[in-house]
Design a protein around this motif. Structure first.
Motif, mmCIF file in Angstrom:
data_model
loop_
_atom_site.group_PDB
_atom_site.id
_atom_site.type_symbol
_atom_site.label_atom_id
_atom_site.label_comp_id
_atom_site.label_asym_id
_atom_site.label_seq_id
_atom_site.Cartn_x
_atom_site.Cartn_y
_atom_site.Cartn_z
ATOM 1 N N GLY A 166 0.852 -1.262 0.127
ATOM 2 C CA GLY A 166 -0.006 -0.120 0.206
ATOM 3 C C GLY A 166 0.815 1.442 -0.111
ATOM 4 O O GLY A 166 1.940 1.270 0.312
ATOM 5 N N TRP A 167 0.166 2.386 -0.472
ATOM 6 C CA TRP A 167 0.901 3.506 -0.532
ATOM 7 C C TRP A 167 -0.014 4.582 0.532
ATOM 8 O O TRP A 167 -1.250 4.362 0.271
ATOM 9 N N GLU A 183 -3.050 8.881 5.852
ATOM 10 C CA GLU A 183 -3.949 8.478 5.132
ATOM 11 C C GLU A 183 -3.752 7.557 3.837
ATOM 12 O O GLU A 183 -2.956 7.581 3.134
ATOM 13 N N PHE A 184 -4.768 6.692 3.687
ATOM 14 C CA PHE A 184 -4.643 5.771 2.703
ATOM 15 C C PHE A 184 -4.571 6.531 1.246
ATOM 16 O O PHE A 184 -5.475 7.273 0.884
ATOM 17 N N VAL A 185 -3.646 5.792 0.492
ATOM 18 C CA VAL A 185 -3.734 6.351 -0.879
ATOM 19 C C VAL A 185 -4.158 5.325 -1.990
ATOM 20 O O VAL A 185 -5.161 5.412 -2.678
ATOM 21 N N ALA A 186 -3.410 4.094 -1.876
ATOM 22 C CA ALA A 186 -3.696 3.146 -2.930
ATOM 23 C C ALA A 186 -3.039 1.776 -2.327
ATOM 24 O O ALA A 186 -2.234 1.802 -1.512
ATOM 25 N N ALA A 187 -3.600 0.630 -2.965
ATOM 26 C CA ALA A 187 -3.163 -0.844 -2.483
ATOM 27 C C ALA A 187 -3.188 -1.713 -3.724
ATOM 28 O O ALA A 187 -4.034 -1.405 -4.804
ATOM 29 N N ILE A 188 -2.300 -2.796 -3.677
ATOM 30 C CA ILE A 188 -2.131 -3.708 -4.588
ATOM 31 C C ILE A 188 -1.976 -5.056 -4.226
ATOM 32 O O ILE A 188 -1.299 -5.200 -2.960
ATOM 33 N N ASN A 189 -2.650 -5.821 -4.781
ATOM 34 C CA ASN A 189 -2.729 -7.384 -4.114
ATOM 35 C C ASN A 189 -1.057 -8.077 -4.569
ATOM 36 O O ASN A 189 -0.230 -7.342 -5.251
ATOM 37 N N LEU A 190 -1.065 -9.306 -4.082
ATOM 38 C CA LEU A 190 0.084 -10.054 -4.042
ATOM 39 C C LEU A 190 0.626 -10.276 -5.556
ATOM 40 O O LEU A 190 1.715 -9.819 -5.845
ATOM 41 N N SER A 191 -0.260 -10.590 -6.498
ATOM 42 C CA SER A 191 0.109 -10.615 -7.810
ATOM 43 C C SER A 191 0.303 -9.392 -8.651
ATOM 44 O O SER A 191 0.704 -9.312 -9.553
ATOM 45 N N GLY A 192 -0.342 -8.273 -8.034
ATOM 46 C CA GLY A 192 -0.607 -7.224 -8.758
ATOM 47 C C GLY A 192 -1.788 -6.887 -9.781
ATOM 48 O O GLY A 192 -2.124 -5.827 -10.451
ATOM 49 N N TYR A 221 4.497 7.315 2.117
ATOM 50 C CA TYR A 221 4.923 6.022 2.645
ATOM 51 C C TYR A 221 4.533 4.951 1.974
ATOM 52 O O TYR A 221 3.432 4.788 1.628
ATOM 53 N N CYS A 222 5.453 3.778 1.608
ATOM 54 C CA CYS A 222 4.847 2.552 1.244
ATOM 55 C C CYS A 222 4.690 1.585 2.442
ATOM 56 O O CYS A 222 5.607 1.923 3.336
ATOM 57 N N ALA A 223 4.019 0.678 2.391
ATOM 58 C CA ALA A 223 3.672 -0.425 3.479
ATOM 59 C C ALA A 223 3.517 -1.639 2.983
ATOM 60 O O ALA A 223 2.980 -1.842 1.836
ATOM 61 N N ALA A 224 3.895 -2.606 3.616
ATOM 62 C CA ALA A 224 3.802 -4.189 3.302
ATOM 63 C C ALA A 224 2.900 -4.540 4.262
ATOM 64 O O ALA A 224 2.853 -4.515 5.564
ATOM 65 N N GLY A 225 1.739 -5.371 3.951
ATOM 66 C CA GLY A 225 0.809 -6.101 4.705
ATOM 67 C C GLY A 225 0.502 -7.378 4.431
ATOM 68 O O GLY A 225 0.702 -7.995 3.361
ATOM 69 N N PRO A 226 -0.203 -8.014 5.366
ATOM 70 C CA PRO A 226 -0.538 -9.624 5.200
ATOM 71 C C PRO A 226 -1.524 -10.034 4.211
ATOM 72 O O PRO A 226 -1.676 -10.996 4.087
ATOM 73 N N SER A 227 -2.349 -9.096 3.774
ATOM 74 C CA SER A 227 -3.500 -9.632 2.914
ATOM 75 C C SER A 227 -4.032 -8.473 2.049
ATOM 76 O O SER A 227 -3.642 -7.136 2.408
ATOM 77 N N TRP A 228 -4.858 -8.505 1.167
ATOM 78 C CA TRP A 228 -5.210 -7.615 0.593
ATOM 79 C C TRP A 228 -6.059 -6.654 1.069
ATOM 80 O O TRP A 228 -7.191 -6.894 1.874
#
Length: 123
Positions: free
Chosen positions: A35-36, A46-55, A95-102
């Motif tokens: 996520g960004w 605040e949340f900007v955008a998210a992408i799942n594992l595969s893109g 900021y970018c961030a890594a998370g456990p799920s979509w």
């Protein structure tokens, strides 16, 4: 552990474009949704955008929908945020961030964070 390093921020004029990059190292990059987020002075992150594992799946906050594009290259362990038609209100530390799920929309749901990169848009 995942280490995240953002780059690509800067000072631009309204209407310009920027592409942010977030390089990951450590554990397997494609085990994480990405996520960004952004944080302006005196405001909450605040949340900007998210992408799942595969893109294959992406999601955007309303203020950036149609202007920003999130993507990832799992071979390069990198996630991108293409920002077009920038506005002064887009000024923030990104900021970018890594998370456990979509589709995680809250900062506290993410496990790893980069140090941030400043984006300043002048009018």
């Amino acid at each position: 552990q995942v280490q995240l390093v953002e780059s690509g921020g800067g000072l631009v004029q309204a209407g310009d474009s920027l592409r942010l990059s977030c390089a990951a190292s450590g554990r397997t990059f494609n085990d994480y949704a990405m996520g960004w987020f952004r944080q302006a002075p005196g405001k909450e992150r605040e949340f900007v955008a998210a992408i799942n594992l595969s893109g294959a799946s992406t999601y955007y906050a309303d203020p950036v929908k149609g202007r920003f594009t999130i993507s990832r290259d799992n071979a390069k362990n990198t996630v991108y945020l293409q920002m077009n038609s920038l506005k002064p209100e887009d000024t923030a530390v990104y900021y970018c961030a890594a998370g456990p799920s979509w589709l995680l929309l809250r900062p506290q749901q993410y496990m790893y964070w980069g140090q941030g990169t400043q984006v300043t848009v002048s009018s």
